[in-house]
Design a protein around this motif. Structure first.
Motif, PDB file in Angstrom:
ATOM      1  N   LEU A  92       0.876  -1.169   0.000  1.00 51.88           N
ATOM      2  CA  LEU A  92       0.000   0.000   0.000  1.00 51.88           C
ATOM      3  C   LEU A  92       0.913   1.218   0.000  1.00 51.88           C
ATOM      4  CD1 LEU A  92      -2.301  -0.974   3.041  1.00 51.88           C
ATOM      5  CD2 LEU A  92      -2.582  -1.689   0.657  1.00 51.88           C
ATOM      6  N   HIS A  93       0.591   2.248  -0.772  1.00 55.98           N
ATOM      7  CA  HIS A  93       1.390   3.471  -0.713  1.00 55.98           C
ATOM      8  C   HIS A  93       0.647   4.630  -1.358  1.00 55.98           C
ATOM      9  CE1 HIS A  93       2.636   3.551  -5.005  1.00 55.98           C
ATOM     10  NE2 HIS A  93       2.710   2.227  -4.903  1.00 55.98           N
ATOM     11  N   GLU A  94       1.084   5.831  -1.055  1.00 48.78           N
ATOM     12  CA  GLU A  94       0.526   7.024  -1.663  1.00 48.78           C
ATOM     13  C   GLU A  94       0.838   7.044  -3.155  1.00 48.78           C
ATOM     14  OE1 GLU A  94       1.714  11.709  -1.870  1.00 48.78           O
ATOM     15  OE2 GLU A  94       1.847  10.744   0.100  1.00 48.78           O
ATOM     16  N   GLY A  95      -0.113   7.500  -3.947  1.00 45.88           N
ATOM     17  CA  GLY A  95       0.120   7.588  -5.381  1.00 45.88           C
ATOM     18  C   GLY A  95      -1.069   8.184  -6.110  1.00 45.88           C
ATOM     19  N   HIS A  96      -0.915   8.310  -7.416  1.00 43.31           N
ATOM     20  CA  HIS A  96      -1.984   8.845  -8.255  1.00 43.31           C
ATOM     21  C   HIS A  96      -3.136   7.855  -8.299  1.00 43.31           C
ATOM     22  CE1 HIS A  96      -4.138  10.800 -11.425  1.00 43.31           C
ATOM     23  NE2 HIS A  96      -3.927   9.821 -12.289  1.00 43.31           N
ATOM     24  N   VAL A  97      -4.353   8.330  -8.035  1.00 42.09           N
ATOM     25  CA  VAL A  97      -5.519   7.456  -7.948  1.00 42.09           C
ATOM     26  C   VAL A  97      -6.582   7.921  -8.944  1.00 42.09           C
ATOM     27  CG1 VAL A  97      -7.291   6.485  -6.441  1.00 42.09           C
ATOM     28  CG2 VAL A  97      -5.033   7.009  -5.520  1.00 42.09           C
ATOM     29  N   PRO A  98      -6.518   7.406 -10.181  1.00 47.98           N
ATOM     30  CA  PRO A  98      -7.604   7.667 -11.127  1.00 47.98           C
ATOM     31  C   PRO A  98      -8.797   6.776 -10.790  1.00 47.98           C
ATOM     32  CG  PRO A  98      -5.990   6.241 -12.132  1.00 47.98           C
ATOM     33  CD  PRO A  98      -5.440   6.596 -10.774  1.00 47.98           C
ATOM     34  N   SER A  99      -9.800   6.794 -11.581  1.00 49.25           N
ATOM     35  CA  SER A  99     -11.004   6.004 -11.287  1.00 49.25           C
ATOM     36  C   SER A  99     -10.949   4.623 -11.931  1.00 49.25           C
ATOM     37  CB  SER A  99     -12.247   6.750 -11.783  1.00 49.25           C
ATOM     38  OG  SER A  99     -12.129   7.024 -13.177  1.00 49.25           O
ATOM     39  N   TYR A 100      -9.739   4.065 -12.071  1.00 47.07           N
ATOM     40  CA  TYR A 100      -9.569   2.752 -12.695  1.00 47.07           C
ATOM     41  C   TYR A 100      -8.228   2.176 -12.251  1.00 47.07           C
ATOM     42  CZ  TYR A 100      -6.902   5.868 -15.762  1.00 47.07           C
ATOM     43  OH  TYR A 100      -6.042   6.829 -16.233  1.00 47.07           O
ATOM     44  N   PRO A 101      -8.013   0.849 -12.446  1.00 42.39           N
ATOM     45  CA  PRO A 101      -6.733   0.236 -12.091  1.00 42.39           C
ATOM     46  C   PRO A 101      -5.604   0.807 -12.943  1.00 42.39           C
ATOM     47  CG  PRO A 101      -8.441  -1.429 -12.349  1.00 42.39           C
ATOM     48  CD  PRO A 101      -9.007  -0.152 -12.874  1.00 42.39           C
ATOM     49  N   ALA A 102      -4.531   1.265 -12.294  1.00 41.15           N
ATOM     50  CA  ALA A 102      -3.469   1.924 -13.052  1.00 41.15           C
ATOM     51  C   ALA A 102      -2.067   1.619 -12.521  1.00 41.15           C
ATOM     52  CB  ALA A 102      -3.684   3.438 -13.053  1.00 41.15           C
ATOM     53  N   SER A 103      -1.947   0.887 -11.420  1.00 42.49           N
ATOM     54  CA  SER A 103      -0.633   0.668 -10.832  1.00 42.49           C
ATOM     55  C   SER A 103       0.062  -0.531 -11.480  1.00 42.49           C
ATOM     56  CB  SER A 103      -0.769   0.435  -9.327  1.00 42.49           C
ATOM     57  OG  SER A 103      -1.161  -0.897  -9.060  1.00 42.49           O
ATOM     58  N   HIS A 104       1.293  -0.780 -11.037  1.00 37.14           N
ATOM     59  CA  HIS A 104       2.039  -1.955 -11.493  1.00 37.14           C
ATOM     60  C   HIS A 104       1.904  -3.120 -10.522  1.00 37.14           C
ATOM     61  CE1 HIS A 104       3.998   1.073 -14.100  1.00 37.14           C
ATOM     62  NE2 HIS A 104       4.200   0.044 -14.902  1.00 37.14           N
ATOM     63  N   GLY A 105       0.847  -3.104  -9.710  1.00 31.49           N
ATOM     64  CA  GLY A 105       0.581  -4.215  -8.809  1.00 31.49           C
ATOM     65  C   GLY A 105       0.280  -3.795  -7.387  1.00 31.49           C
ATOM     66  N   CYS A 106       0.821  -2.641  -6.968  1.00 34.82           N
ATOM     67  CA  CYS A 106       0.556  -2.151  -5.619  1.00 34.82           C
ATOM     68  C   CYS A 106      -0.852  -1.544  -5.528  1.00 34.82           C
ATOM     69  CB  CYS A 106       1.590  -1.100  -5.231  1.00 34.82           C
ATOM     70  SG  CYS A 106       3.212  -1.800  -4.850  1.00 34.82           S
ATOM     71  N   VAL A 107      -1.230  -1.174  -4.324  1.00 36.52           N
ATOM     72  CA  VAL A 107      -2.493  -0.481  -4.086  1.00 36.52           C
ATOM     73  C   VAL A 107      -2.169   0.976  -3.791  1.00 36.52           C
ATOM     74  CG1 VAL A 107      -4.567  -0.339  -2.666  1.00 36.52           C
ATOM     75  CG2 VAL A 107      -3.555  -2.575  -3.170  1.00 36.52           C
ATOM     76  N   ARG A 108      -2.506   1.863  -4.718  1.00 39.70           N
ATOM     77  CA  ARG A 108      -2.264   3.294  -4.531  1.00 39.70           C
ATOM     78  C   ARG A 108      -3.400   3.906  -3.719  1.00 39.70           C
ATOM     79  NH1 ARG A 108      -1.068   5.251 -10.673  1.00 39.70           N
ATOM     80  NH2 ARG A 108       0.798   3.980 -11.152  1.00 39.70           N
ATOM     81  N   ILE A 109      -3.024   4.847  -2.834  1.00 36.28           N
ATOM     82  CA  ILE A 109      -3.981   5.499  -1.946  1.00 36.28           C
ATOM     83  C   ILE A 109      -3.794   7.010  -2.064  1.00 36.28           C
ATOM     84  CG2 ILE A 109      -4.888   5.508   0.414  1.00 36.28           C
ATOM     85  CD1 ILE A 109      -3.113   3.088   0.988  1.00 36.28           C
TER      86      ILE A 109
END
Length: 442
Positions: free
Chosen positions: A100-117
C-alpha cells in the motif's frame, strides 16, 4: 485521544466517503480492498472507520487477491524496479513487491501491482497501523460479519506459576556446628523445548496477536512426520523441516532396506508410510493441520480432524476483538473469499469435482480441534488474533518474516493463461521464496 481524533479527521479529509467512527487500537484494524469497485474500507471489528478510493494493478500487472498483513513500513521508499519511482507512506504486504502506498488514484486500475492510496488518506492510515495489521484484497466487495462458534478460540486465564519449592524434605549435605539458618539453593525445573510462556502472562498484559492457519495436510506435513519418526527410530533424517533433502532420502532408503521394502519408484509409498507409522507406534494423522505464528515467527503446529474431506473447505478469515481474559470471552468476525480450485488441485486433494465450498460456519463445523491445543491457544489469544481456514497449503509468499499469506483466485483470474506481452521484468517473480528485505516494490 488526540491521536484518535486526528485519525478521524484525517480520514474525513481523505475522502467524502469516510465515516467518523474511530478505531480503538491498531491490532484490531482490518483493511479491505475491493478491486471490483476500486475502494478501500478500514474496519474495527464490523465498524467502518473510513473509506477511500484506490487504484490497484492494471492489466498485465494485476494486484494479487488474498489475505495479507503489513510486514514493513517506510514513510519514504523508492521502487528499485521502476526507475526509483517514489512511494511515500509505503506499507509492505509481500517481500516480492506488493504494498500500500501514496500515489496517483484515477477512477480505474493503473498501478504496477501495488495499491495506490490518495495522499491524505495514505498519511493518516500510515500513522494508525502497525506491523501485523491485516489487509484483505478481494476481487469482489466483502464485509466482516459477527460470528459465534464453538471452534473459535476463547481467551483463558493464565495458568498459575509452578511452586518455587518442592515438597521434598530439605537437609544440608554438610554438617555445621552453628545454629544460624541454612541457605538452600535449588535448581529450577527444566523447560521442554515446546513449552509455552503462558505462566508469565498477567491479567493486564496480552501477548502479541496469534496468526493461525488451518489447511489440509499435504506432502510437507507428511514429510515432517516421516522425519520425526525416522529420527525416533534411530535413522538420521536431519532436522524436521518438511523437505525431502539428502539426509531424509538416505534415512528413508535405510528404513526400506531394514523392512525389505521396494527401494525404487515413489519416495513416499503407501506401503512405506504404513510400515513406518506401525514401527513408531503412531496412528495415522487426521486430514487437517493447524499452524500458529506470532511476531512473524512459527510457534507450533499440530494435526487436527477434518470431516468430509471430499468437500472443499473454501477460504474463510476470522479475526478476534474485545478479548477479555478475565471473563474468558472474545468477539469474532468472519469473511469469506472466493477461491477457485483447478481440476488438478481438486483431484490432488481428493475433492469431488462438483462439490461446492463450505460456508464459514460449515467449515468450522467440520473441524475437530483437540482440547490441549485449544487450551494452549487460549492462553495466548489476544486482540487482533486471526484464523484462516483454507483448502490450500502454504503459498509461495509465506516465509521468513511474514504471517500466513493466503493467495486466492476468482474464476476470472483462473481463466487468465498468460500475462500481456509488455509485462516485464519477469525476474522479480522468479524467486518468491527468497524473502529478502529490499525486494523491489512497484
Amino acid at each position: 485521544m488526540l491521536r484518535r481524533i486526528a485519525f478521524g479527521l484525517g480520514l474525513l479529509s481523505a475522502t467524502m466517503l469516510s465515516h467518523s467512527v474511530l478505531a480503538e487500537t491498531a491490532p484490531t484494524l482490518q483493511i479491505i480492498v475491493s478491486k471490483d469497485n476500486q475502494t478501500m474500507t478500514v474496519y474495527d471489528g464490523d465498524k467502518v472507520v473510513g473509506t477511500s478510493r484506490v487504484s490497484t494493478g492494471k492489466a498485465g500487472h494485476r494486484t494479487p487477491s488474498g489475505i495479507f498483513s503489513i510486514l514493513e513500513k517506510r514513510k519514504y521508499h523508492e521502487s528499485n524496479i521502476y526507475s526509483n519511482a517514489p512511494m511515500p507512506f509505503m506499507q509492505r504486504l509481500t517481500w516480492s513487491g506488493i504494498a500500500l502506498h501514496e500515489g496517483h488514484v484515477p477512477s480505474y486500475p493503473a498501478s504496477h501491482g501495488c495499491v495506490r492510496i490518495p495522499s491524505d488518506f495514505a498519511k493518516t492510515l500510515f500513522g494508525m497501523t502497525e506491523r501485523g495489521v491485516h489487509v484483505v484484497i478481494s476481487d469482489e466487495q466483502v464485509i466482516p460479519v459477527p460470528i459465534r462458534h464453538a471452534n473459535l478460540f476463547e481467551p483463558l486465564k493464565p495458568l498459575p506459576t509452578e511452586p518455587l519449592m518442592s515438597d521434598i524434605e530439605l537437609r544440608p549435605t554438610v554438617k555445621r556446628k552453628t545454629s544460624a539458618p541454612y541457605e538452600v539453593a535449588m535448581n529450577s525445573a527444566e523447560r521442554s523445548p515446546d513449552m509455552t510462556v503462558t505462566s508469565s502472562i498477567s491479567m493486564e498484559e496480552d501477548p502479541a496477536p496469534l496468526k493461525m492457519l488451518i489447511k489440509r495436510r499435504d506432502q510437507r506435513d507428511t514429510i515432517l512426520d516421516v522425519q520425526a519418526m525416522l529420527n525416533e527410530l534411530g535413522f538420521d533424517a536431519g532436522t524436521p523441516d518438511g523437505l525431502a533433502g539428502s539426509m531424509t532420502r538416505s534415512a528413508i532408503a535405510g528404513y526400506k532396506r531394514w523392512k525389505e521394502l521396494p527401494a525404487g519408484g515413489e519416495l513416499l509409498t503407501q506401503e512405506f508410510l504404513d510400515a513406518l507409522y506401525r514401527s513408531a507406534g503412531r496412528d495415522k494423522p487426521p486430514a487437517a493441520q493447524l499452524m500458529v505464528r506470532q511476531n512473524f515467527k512459527p510457534v507450533f503446529e499440530a494435526p487436527i480432524g477434518l470431516s468430509r474431506p471430499e468437500i472443499p473447505l473454501g477460504t474463510h478469515f476470522f479475526t478476534a476483538s474485545d478479548v477479555d481474559r478475565k471473563h474468558e470471552t472474545a468477539k469474532w468476525h468472519a469473511l469469506t473469499l472466493t477461491n477457485v480450485l483447478s481440476p488438478s488441485e481438486r483431484q490432488r486433494m481428493g475433492i469431488k469435482a462438483d462439490a461446492l465450498p463450505s460456508t464459514a460456519t460449515e467449515a468450522l463445523d467440520r473441524l475437530d480441534i483437540p482440547s490441549d491445543i485449544r487450551e494452549r491457544i487460549g492462553t495466548l489469544l489476544s486482540e487482533g488474533s486471526s484464523l484462516t481456514v483454507t483448502d490450500e497449503g502454504l503459498g509461495p509468499e509465506t516465509g521468513k518474516g511474514t504471517d500466513f499469506i493466503t493467495l486466492t483466485r476468482s474464476s476470472a483470474t483462473v481463466a487468465v493463461t498468460k500475462p500481456e506481452p509488455a509485462q516485464k521484468p519477469q525476474r522479480r517473480r522468479a524467486a518468491p521464496r527468497s524473502y529478502r528485505n529490499g525486494v523491489g516494490l512497484y
